[in-house]
Design a protein around this motif. Structure first.
Motif, mmCIF file in Angstrom:
data_model
loop_
_atom_site.group_PDB
_atom_site.id
_atom_site.type_symbol
_atom_site.label_atom_id
_atom_site.label_comp_id
_atom_site.label_asym_id
_atom_site.label_seq_id
_atom_site.Cartn_x
_atom_site.Cartn_y
_atom_site.Cartn_z
ATOM 1 N N ALA A 54 0.882 -1.387 -0.010
ATOM 2 C CA ALA A 54 0.098 -0.143 -0.195
ATOM 3 C C ALA A 54 0.866 1.185 0.067
ATOM 4 O O ALA A 54 0.493 2.351 -0.480
ATOM 5 N N LEU A 55 1.964 1.304 0.606
ATOM 6 C CA LEU A 55 3.027 2.421 0.796
ATOM 7 C C LEU A 55 3.437 2.753 -0.563
ATOM 8 O O LEU A 55 3.906 3.729 -0.657
ATOM 9 N N ALA A 56 3.876 1.645 -1.233
ATOM 10 C CA ALA A 56 4.700 1.956 -2.372
ATOM 11 C C ALA A 56 3.636 2.548 -3.537
ATOM 12 O O ALA A 56 2.679 2.739 -3.338
ATOM 13 N N ASP A 57 4.435 3.048 -4.561
ATOM 14 C CA ASP A 57 4.026 3.980 -5.676
ATOM 15 C C ASP A 57 3.558 2.756 -6.637
ATOM 16 O O ASP A 57 2.573 3.332 -7.289
ATOM 17 N N GLU A 58 4.191 1.566 -6.612
ATOM 18 C CA GLU A 58 3.547 0.647 -7.684
ATOM 19 C C GLU A 58 4.199 -0.452 -6.913
ATOM 20 O O GLU A 58 4.883 -0.961 -6.308
ATOM 21 N N ALA A 59 3.407 -1.635 -7.377
ATOM 22 C CA ALA A 59 3.714 -3.158 -6.622
ATOM 23 C C ALA A 59 3.425 -4.325 -7.868
ATOM 24 O O ALA A 59 2.642 -4.038 -8.795
ATOM 25 N N VAL A 60 4.347 -5.331 -7.755
ATOM 26 C CA VAL A 60 4.328 -6.452 -8.354
ATOM 27 C C VAL A 60 4.236 -7.779 -7.990
ATOM 28 O O VAL A 60 5.050 -8.014 -6.960
ATOM 29 N N ARG A 61 3.199 -8.546 -8.373
ATOM 30 C CA ARG A 61 3.052 -9.977 -7.960
ATOM 31 C C ARG A 61 4.116 -10.762 -8.170
ATOM 32 O O ARG A 61 4.598 -10.711 -9.515
ATOM 33 N N ILE A 62 4.959 -11.474 -7.542
ATOM 34 C CA ILE A 62 6.013 -12.096 -7.942
ATOM 35 C C ILE A 62 5.776 -13.773 -7.313
ATOM 36 O O ILE A 62 6.654 -14.578 -7.708
ATOM 37 N N GLY A 63 4.608 -13.990 -7.159
ATOM 38 C CA GLY A 63 4.230 -15.794 -6.934
ATOM 39 C C GLY A 63 3.623 -16.038 -5.773
ATOM 40 O O GLY A 63 2.965 -15.190 -4.728
ATOM 41 N N PRO A 64 3.351 -17.227 -5.396
ATOM 42 C CA PRO A 64 2.855 -17.673 -4.237
ATOM 43 C C PRO A 64 3.291 -17.466 -2.864
ATOM 44 O O PRO A 64 4.695 -16.854 -2.747
ATOM 45 N N ALA A 65 2.756 -17.870 -1.687
ATOM 46 C CA ALA A 65 3.262 -17.460 -0.386
ATOM 47 C C ALA A 65 4.647 -18.249 -0.347
ATOM 48 O O ALA A 65 5.573 -17.413 0.294
ATOM 49 N N PRO A 66 4.899 -19.416 -0.561
ATOM 50 C CA PRO A 66 6.289 -19.916 -0.168
ATOM 51 C C PRO A 66 7.415 -18.869 -0.638
ATOM 52 O O PRO A 66 7.501 -18.535 -1.780
ATOM 53 N N ALA A 67 8.340 -18.654 0.202
ATOM 54 C CA ALA A 67 9.421 -17.583 -0.107
ATOM 55 C C ALA A 67 10.219 -18.227 -1.395
ATOM 56 O O ALA A 67 10.530 -17.533 -2.153
ATOM 57 N N ALA A 68 10.607 -19.369 -1.405
ATOM 58 C CA ALA A 68 11.244 -20.142 -2.504
ATOM 59 C C ALA A 68 10.412 -19.858 -3.872
ATOM 60 O O ALA A 68 11.167 -19.766 -5.056
ATOM 61 N N GLN A 69 9.353 -19.455 -3.942
ATOM 62 C CA GLN A 69 8.581 -19.373 -5.178
ATOM 63 C C GLN A 69 8.263 -17.888 -5.455
ATOM 64 O O GLN A 69 7.496 -17.507 -6.275
ATOM 65 N N SER A 70 8.872 -17.028 -4.447
ATOM 66 C CA SER A 70 8.651 -15.442 -4.644
ATOM 67 C C SER A 70 9.779 -14.737 -4.315
ATOM 68 O O SER A 70 10.581 -14.486 -5.214
ATOM 69 N N TYR A 71 9.834 -14.377 -3.191
ATOM 70 C CA TYR A 71 11.016 -13.529 -2.432
ATOM 71 C C TYR A 71 12.370 -14.049 -2.638
ATOM 72 O O TYR A 71 13.230 -13.278 -2.799
ATOM 73 N N LEU A 72 12.568 -15.388 -2.665
ATOM 74 C CA LEU A 72 13.744 -16.059 -2.907
ATOM 75 C C LEU A 72 14.101 -16.509 -4.341
ATOM 76 O O LEU A 72 15.190 -17.093 -4.747
ATOM 77 N N ASP A 73 13.430 -16.114 -5.451
ATOM 78 C CA ASP A 73 13.309 -16.289 -6.805
ATOM 79 C C ASP A 73 14.272 -15.319 -7.471
ATOM 80 O O ASP A 73 13.378 -14.249 -7.874
ATOM 81 N N PRO A 74 15.394 -15.305 -7.859
ATOM 82 C CA PRO A 74 16.184 -14.148 -8.306
ATOM 83 C C PRO A 74 15.389 -13.795 -9.795
ATOM 84 O O PRO A 74 15.221 -12.607 -10.157
ATOM 85 N N ALA A 75 15.210 -14.805 -10.321
ATOM 86 C CA ALA A 75 14.532 -14.588 -11.759
ATOM 87 C C ALA A 75 13.178 -13.842 -11.717
ATOM 88 O O ALA A 75 12.924 -12.709 -12.787
ATOM 89 N N ARG A 76 12.143 -14.032 -10.883
ATOM 90 C CA ARG A 76 11.190 -13.080 -10.866
ATOM 91 C C ARG A 76 11.292 -11.940 -9.946
ATOM 92 O O ARG A 76 10.693 -10.924 -10.826
ATOM 93 N N ILE A 77 12.277 -11.586 -9.355
ATOM 94 C CA ILE A 77 12.665 -10.376 -9.072
ATOM 95 C C ILE A 77 13.167 -9.525 -9.958
ATOM 96 O O ILE A 77 12.866 -8.275 -10.259
ATOM 97 N N VAL A 78 14.288 -9.907 -10.791
ATOM 98 C CA VAL A 78 14.613 -9.285 -11.823
ATOM 99 C C VAL A 78 13.696 -8.912 -12.847
ATOM 100 O O VAL A 78 13.639 -7.882 -13.400
ATOM 101 N N ARG A 79 12.920 -10.012 -13.253
ATOM 102 C CA ARG A 79 11.953 -9.676 -14.292
ATOM 103 C C ARG A 79 10.939 -8.668 -13.797
ATOM 104 O O ARG A 79 10.492 -7.518 -14.647
ATOM 105 N N ALA A 80 10.624 -8.276 -12.413
ATOM 106 C CA ALA A 80 9.744 -7.460 -11.691
ATOM 107 C C ALA A 80 10.552 -6.028 -12.288
ATOM 108 O O ALA A 80 9.689 -5.010 -12.512
ATOM 109 N N ALA A 81 11.759 -6.193 -11.838
ATOM 110 C CA ALA A 81 12.577 -4.807 -12.029
ATOM 111 C C ALA A 81 12.536 -4.463 -13.450
ATOM 112 O O ALA A 81 12.337 -3.129 -13.871
ATOM 113 N N LEU A 82 12.638 -5.268 -14.335
ATOM 114 C CA LEU A 82 12.728 -4.884 -15.691
ATOM 115 C C LEU A 82 11.350 -4.439 -16.272
ATOM 116 O O LEU A 82 11.358 -3.425 -17.041
ATOM 117 N N ASP A 83 10.317 -5.200 -15.968
ATOM 118 C CA ASP A 83 9.068 -4.749 -16.322
ATOM 119 C C ASP A 83 8.456 -3.486 -16.020
ATOM 120 O O ASP A 83 7.668 -2.654 -16.509
#
Length: 678
Positions: A54-83
């Motif tokens: 809510a605080l951010a100017d923009e937000a991107v969904r990067i996956g399901p709840a398990p960290a390995a499939q979201s916050y710990l996935d480098p490819a998803r993070i980099v793709r969100a940054a590029l997009d």
């Protein structure tokens, strides 16, 4: 945060993505917005409505709840940054913040990684390599063995030369996972294979190192800043000696132990360690300092990221560390020289965890029914929760940090205690009362600290409070009675008003009883208490109350469950409950016995893991185990996971002997697990 000192006001970037969640994501985004930088959040399905989103100017969904499939996935993070057109990624702490492969992926994508270079990440990410590296730069290290190829036999042979007690540490990972203390050769023989198993499972690397275990050590760390122009400075030290099972609980700056001369020496050593790996940005060099010889210190490791406890340094120096990270990452030289650094006053931080101290500090989950952070002079709250949010077992249990600053240490302690008393969290259990009791101790007030102090204070299984004189806090019983009476009054009112689940309580901070009849029914003091209390009634009937700095959760009594439990105990012929229950919500990681196996009292039956904790559920009595769960199954807190039935007796057997009771309840002490945070 107010406008910090040493801030140029220029924007180092236009768009930055924050690759984290919770309070650290909120904290980073606040600095981004102060600098006028477009803040981009990422979130998992569990965090879609989280405060950082809510605080951010923009937000991107990067996956399901398990960290390995979201916050710990480098490819998803980099793709969100590029997009989203992000120029840089701030990793916060934990997750990918010290991942060299992630830093390379950012560079390959043309995105700035807000952190150090690959050399620092690779060298300092390996405890053995780090120790050897800084030792070559004349930084003092703890005596030990750090050969990555050493076998268990070779480590056993080297132990007498190091000297007992010895600390066994996995080279990879952190958060205290796998660490064990061996006080003699026999204990070391048991600790080595156990530590390798834990390290292999948690980190995929079973390399171990041995260090002499310093008795009554102080954990003191130094904050450093370094830029690409050859400037390296330190911002003083933080004392982090108040720890529980290797996890920091309370941190402060400056340390009450060090004198000015030692502060200068340890600061120089930290800068030398940073220079040795061509460090960039904000980092922390951690040392052990002997309580008996405070002028002697040893390098432990370097954390190549922002620390959880960084706010205390910001309070006493006036420097926004996140801003400095961003400016260094953008190629700017430090605007601060060592001579510009001065420590003003004292700051102390307490970590607020969703956990249950009386249950051995087990993680707590549930819906946040009420959240009211404290406010006041010298008080700062870094939090990532909101009312209505669900605290799950997917991530680290730290939900907020309460930080206080004062002219001196005594004032900072007083302000921190008052802030903890005024912080309201209802719906999940927290360690707030434990923190306040800890801060009131004579040793803590006097600055007589060491890393084993908390573990010596209290056996959580005993369920006694920590009083300043070491005796049980008798006033806690009276307070509990008052809170229970407030809960009863609140439930009575909800029942009379037809609000079975207390929805009216969700809207109001307190409620004022009306009518002479109602007042006549209750004790005047309890009525007055209810008028001042914050009360919520959960859907399961539990009434949560916060009053005069204390919180209680009063469950609704289910008579049917009580009768069933009593009958099960009678079946055993004693008072021991044969049902083994999950001590926390989580996943069944291991079944140590098969259904139908004979089990002895105190024998481990299965293991459950969640939120940095692994618990082995043990048999309360001897008999035949009947499993109620399977490996990999998700379980709820207090769910029956197994039952111990009486073993069949031979026909000629005499009178049955009394069952042996397990010495420490139905689960073993928690083992800290690998942390996604710190």
């Amino acid at each position: 945060m107010t406008q910090p000192l040493h801030s140029t006001g220029r924007k180092p970037f236009d768009r930055v993505l924050v690759a984290n969640r919770g309070e650290i994501a909120v904290r980073v985004i606040r600095t981004l917005k102060r600098l006028g930088i477009h803040a981009i959040a990422v979130y998992s399905d569990a965090d879609a409505a989280a405060p950082h989103v809510a605080l951010a100017d923009e937000a991107v969904r990067i996956g399901p709840a398990p960290a390995a499939q979201s916050y710990l996935d480098p490819a998803r993070i980099v793709r969100a940054a590029l997009d989203t057109g992000a120029q840089a990624i701030h990793p916060g702490y934990g997750f990918l913040s010290e991942n060299a492969a992630f830093a390379r992926a950012c560079a390959d994508a043309g995105i700035v990684f807000v952190g150090p270079g690959e050399l620092a990440l690779e060298v300092m990410g390996d405890k053995i390599r780090a120790k050897r590296h800084v030792e070559a730069s004349a930084v003092p290290v703890v005596p030990g063995v750090s050969d990555p190829d050493a076998t268990d036999d070779e480590l056993l042979d080297a132990a007498p030369l190091i000297g007992f007690p010895i600390l066994v540490k996995p080279s990879a990972g952190g958060g205290g996972k796998g660490m064990q203390v061996a006080r003699d050769q026999a204990e070391l023989e048991h600790a080595l294979p156990a530590a390798r198993r834990v390290a292999r499972a948690a980190f995929g690397d079973d390399t171990l190192l041995l260090e002499r275990f310093v008795e009554r050590p102080r954990h003191i760390e130094v904050q450093v800043l370094a830029d690409a122009h050859g400037n390296v400075i330190h911002l003083g030290e933080r004392e982090c000696s108040l720890q529980r099972r290797h996890q920091k609980v309370v941190e402060e700056a400056p340390s009450p132990l060090l004198d000015a001369a030692t502060r200068e020496r340890i600061g120089r050593a930290a800068c030398d360690a940073a220079r040795s790996v061509e460090y960039l940005g904000a980092g922390t060099v951690e040392f052990l300092v002997s309580d008996a010889a405070p002028d002697e210190f040893f390098f432990i490791e370097m954390n190549t990221r922002l620390q959880v406890e960084h706010p205390v340094t910001e309070f006493v120096t006036g420097v926004d560390l996140v801003e400095q990270q961003l400016r260094v990452a953008a190629g700017e030289p430090l605007a601060i020289a060592q001579a510009d650094v001065s420590l003003e006053g004292h700051a102390i931080e307490a970590r607020l965890y969703a956990e249950s101290p009386e249950r051995g500090f087990l993680p707590s989950t549930g819906d946040v029914l009420a959240w009211r952070p404290a406010a006041g002079e010298g008080v700062r709250i870094d939090a990532g929760i909101r009312e209505g949010q669900r605290i799950t077992a997917d991530y680290d249990p730290m939900i907020a940090k309460v930080i206080a600053h004062g002219r001196d240490r005594a004032e900072a302690l007083d302000r921190l205690d008052a802030a903890l008393a005024d912080t309201v969290v209802l719906g999940v259990e927290t360690n707030t009362a434990f923190l306040r009791e800890l801060l009131a101790r004579d040793d803590v007030r006097a600055g007589r600290l060491d890393t084993g102090l908390i573990d010596r204070l209290q056996d959580p299984a005993a369920g006694t409070a920590i009083a300043s004189d070491g005796e049980p806090d008798e006033t806690a019983d009276g307070a509990a009675t008052r809170l229970a009476e407030v809960a009863r009054l609140a439930r009575d009112h909800a029942a009379r008003s037809g609000s079975a689940h207390g929805h009216a309580w969700q809207r109001e901070r307190g409620w004022r009883l009306g009518g002479v009849a109602a007042a006549a029914e209750r004790d005047a003091r309890a009525t007055a208490d209810l008028e001042r209390a914050t009360v919520r009634i959960a859907d399961d009937g539990t009434t949560w109350v916060h009053l005069d700095g204390r919180t209680a959760a009063v469950p609704r009594v289910d008579r049917r469950q009580a009768v069933e439990a009593h009958l099960a105990q009678l079946e055993r012929g004693g008072s021991v409950d044969p049902d083994l229950r999950a001590p926390m919500p989580g996943s069944v990681t291991t079944l140590l016995l098969s259904d139908g196996d004979h089990v002895e009292a105190g024998q481990a039956v299965l293991a459950i893991e969640a939120m940095k904790m692994e618990h082995r559920v043990i048999a309360t009595v001897a008999g035949v185990v009947r499993l109620r769960v399977a490996a990999g199954e998700q379980v709820a807190r207090d769910q029956v996971v197994a039952r111990i039935e009486p073993a069949a007796e031979p026909a000629d057997a005499g009178p049955a002997a009394s069952d042996h009771e397990a010495p420490a309840g139905a689960h073993e002490a928690a083992v800290p697990n690998a942390s996604h945070q710190e």
